[in-house]
Design a protein around this motif. Structure first.
Motif, PDB file in Angstrom:
ATOM      1  N   ASP A  29      -0.112  -8.759  -5.636  1.00 13.45           N
ATOM      2  CA  ASP A  29       0.103  -7.667  -4.459  1.00 13.45           C
ATOM      3  C   ASP A  29      -0.741  -6.327  -4.878  1.00 13.45           C
ATOM      4  O   ASP A  29      -1.255  -5.620  -4.103  1.00 13.45           O
ATOM      5  CB  ASP A  29       1.276  -7.261  -4.335  1.00 13.45           C
ATOM      6  N   THR A  30      -0.727  -6.093  -6.235  1.00 12.58           N
ATOM      7  CA  THR A  30      -1.153  -4.726  -6.779  1.00 12.58           C
ATOM      8  C   THR A  30      -1.956  -4.850  -7.896  1.00 12.58           C
ATOM      9  O   THR A  30      -1.588  -5.643  -8.922  1.00 12.58           O
ATOM     10  CB  THR A  30       0.085  -3.959  -7.149  1.00 12.58           C
ATOM     11  N   ILE A  31      -2.994  -4.089  -8.100  1.00 13.81           N
ATOM     12  CA  ILE A  31      -3.899  -3.956  -9.181  1.00 13.81           C
ATOM     13  C   ILE A  31      -3.695  -2.440  -9.778  1.00 13.81           C
ATOM     14  O   ILE A  31      -3.859  -1.521  -9.043  1.00 13.81           O
ATOM     15  CB  ILE A  31      -5.466  -3.927  -8.973  1.00 13.81           C
ATOM     16  N   VAL A  32      -3.483  -2.114 -11.200  1.00 10.80           N
ATOM     17  CA  VAL A  32      -3.185  -1.075 -11.495  1.00 10.80           C
ATOM     18  C   VAL A  32      -4.439  -1.053 -12.391  1.00 10.80           C
ATOM     19  O   VAL A  32      -4.602  -1.919 -13.487  1.00 10.80           O
ATOM     20  CB  VAL A  32      -1.884  -0.532 -12.175  1.00 10.80           C
ATOM     21  N   ARG A  83     -13.385  -2.659  -2.522  1.00 11.37           N
ATOM     22  CA  ARG A  83     -13.541  -3.755  -1.576  1.00 11.37           C
ATOM     23  C   ARG A  83     -12.344  -4.835  -1.855  1.00 11.37           C
ATOM     24  O   ARG A  83     -11.908  -5.473  -0.939  1.00 11.37           O
ATOM     25  CB  ARG A  83     -14.838  -4.735  -2.176  1.00 11.37           C
ATOM     26  N   ILE A  84     -11.940  -4.798  -2.881  1.00 14.54           N
ATOM     27  CA  ILE A  84     -10.657  -5.811  -3.218  1.00 14.54           C
ATOM     28  C   ILE A  84      -9.544  -5.071  -2.361  1.00 14.54           C
ATOM     29  O   ILE A  84      -8.588  -5.767  -1.763  1.00 14.54           O
ATOM     30  CB  ILE A  84     -10.433  -5.661  -4.808  1.00 14.54           C
ATOM     31  N   ASN A  85      -9.417  -3.657  -2.536  1.00 15.79           N
ATOM     32  CA  ASN A  85      -8.328  -2.860  -1.612  1.00 15.79           C
ATOM     33  C   ASN A  85      -8.456  -3.549  -0.115  1.00 15.79           C
ATOM     34  O   ASN A  85      -7.627  -3.713   0.575  1.00 15.79           O
ATOM     35  CB  ASN A  85      -8.552  -1.342  -1.775  1.00 15.79           C
ATOM     36  N   ALA A  86      -9.879  -3.424   0.242  1.00 15.43           N
ATOM     37  CA  ALA A  86     -10.132  -3.908   1.749  1.00 15.43           C
ATOM     38  C   ALA A  86      -9.641  -5.134   2.137  1.00 15.43           C
ATOM     39  O   ALA A  86      -9.134  -5.388   3.207  1.00 15.43           O
ATOM     40  CB  ALA A  86     -11.528  -3.724   2.108  1.00 15.43           C
ATOM     41  N   LEU A  87      -9.470  -5.945   1.114  1.00 18.98           N
ATOM     42  CA  LEU A  87      -9.062  -7.295   1.377  1.00 18.98           C
ATOM     43  C   LEU A  87      -7.598  -7.492   1.296  1.00 18.98           C
ATOM     44  O   LEU A  87      -6.950  -8.529   1.453  1.00 18.98           O
ATOM     45  CB  LEU A  87      -9.537  -8.341   0.252  1.00 18.98           C
TER      46      LEU A  87
END
Ligand SMILES: Nc1ncnc2c1ncn2[C@@H]1O[C@H](COP(=O)(O)OP(=O)(O)O)[C@@H](O)[C@H]1O
Ligand SMILES: [Mg+2]
Length: 230
Positions: free
Chosen positions: A157-160, A182-186
């Motif tokens: 769900d989350t990338i830090v 881009r990953i966030n936009a997905l």
């Protein structure tokens, strides 16, 4: 969702690294965490990953309360979270494919799932066809893409990311930040620690600024504002 409520962290040697941090990051947000060296940014990241525990206050991430998480819950929490470091932390004796498959095996994925997922994530990070390479056969920017692929491979769900572009030149840094965007936009929530002002100012995102263990500003483009005030 990430929520820190009045979080303090005092290390064993008495360093009061965080003095009462509160903020909330909603699902799907992209947030920069900025501030001078030693201000407490990495400590915040380590609280999110469970590497350090809060001395006071509450850290909630994706439904888990980090202060009182049980050993049994930790693997479940870690599945919701992908972590990226400045120094990539790939296993240099293993191929790109094996670096990624190990991360999937660790959470119990089947060979079939692994074979289906790895080409997809490698394409997403722009490394299609590099499965058989070893990390030292790749450039720094490519190695960081492998690390991003590894962070994504279990569909968190989350990338830090703690200073993910700290070892890269400006063009590669921009590419990595664009990839995270881009990953966030997905649909993945992204939290990025950096002290590179030019990068922060290029992406119009929420900026949480930390100084001496406190949140000093939280909002859009606050990096320059504070500099003018100084
Ligand atoms: N494991 C540790 N033990 C003792 N002090 C630490 C430890 N890790 C960090 N610190 C101290 O906590 C403060 C914040 O460090 P850190 O979170 O790494 O800051 P940043 O990532 O913003 O540079 C610094 O004073 C640092 O020296
Ligand atoms: Mg740091």
């Amino acid at each position: 969702m990430i929520r820190l409520t009045n979080v303090e962290k005092t290390y064993d040697n008495g360093t009061h690294a965080l003095k009462g941090i509160s903020f909330e990051i909603a699902d799907g947000e992209f947030v920069f965490l900025v501030g001078p060296s030693g201000s407490g940014k990495s400590t915040i990241i380590k609280l999110l990953t469970g590497e350090v525990l809060p001395s006071c206050g509450r850290v909630m991430i994706n439904g888990f309360s980090m202060g009182r998480i049980s050993d049994k819950q930790i693997p479940l929490m870690r599945r919701t979270l992908g972590v990226i470091f400045q120094d990539f932390r790939l296993i240099n004796t293993k191929t790109v494919y094996d670096n990624l498959s190990l991360a999937m095996r660790a959470v119990g994925a089947t060979t079939k799932e692994i074979q289906a997922r790895i080409p997809y994530v490698l394409e997403l990070v722009g490394l299609e066809g590099k499965e058989k390479r070893y990390p030292d056969e790749l450039s720094g920017g490519e190695q960081q893409r492998v690390a991003i692929a590894r962070a994504l491979v279990n569909n968190p769900d989350t990338i830090v990311a703690d200073e993910p572009t700290g070892n890269l030149d400006p063009n590669r840094s921009l590419e990595i930040m664009s990839l995270l965007e881009r990953i966030n936009a997905l649909g993945t929530t992204v939290v990025v620690v950096t002290h590179e002002k030019s990068l922060v100012n290029r992406f119009e995102k929420r900026v949480i600024m930390i100084d001496e263990g406190n949140v000093v500003t939280d909002g859009a483009h606050s990096y320059e504002v504070r500099e003018v005030q100084e």
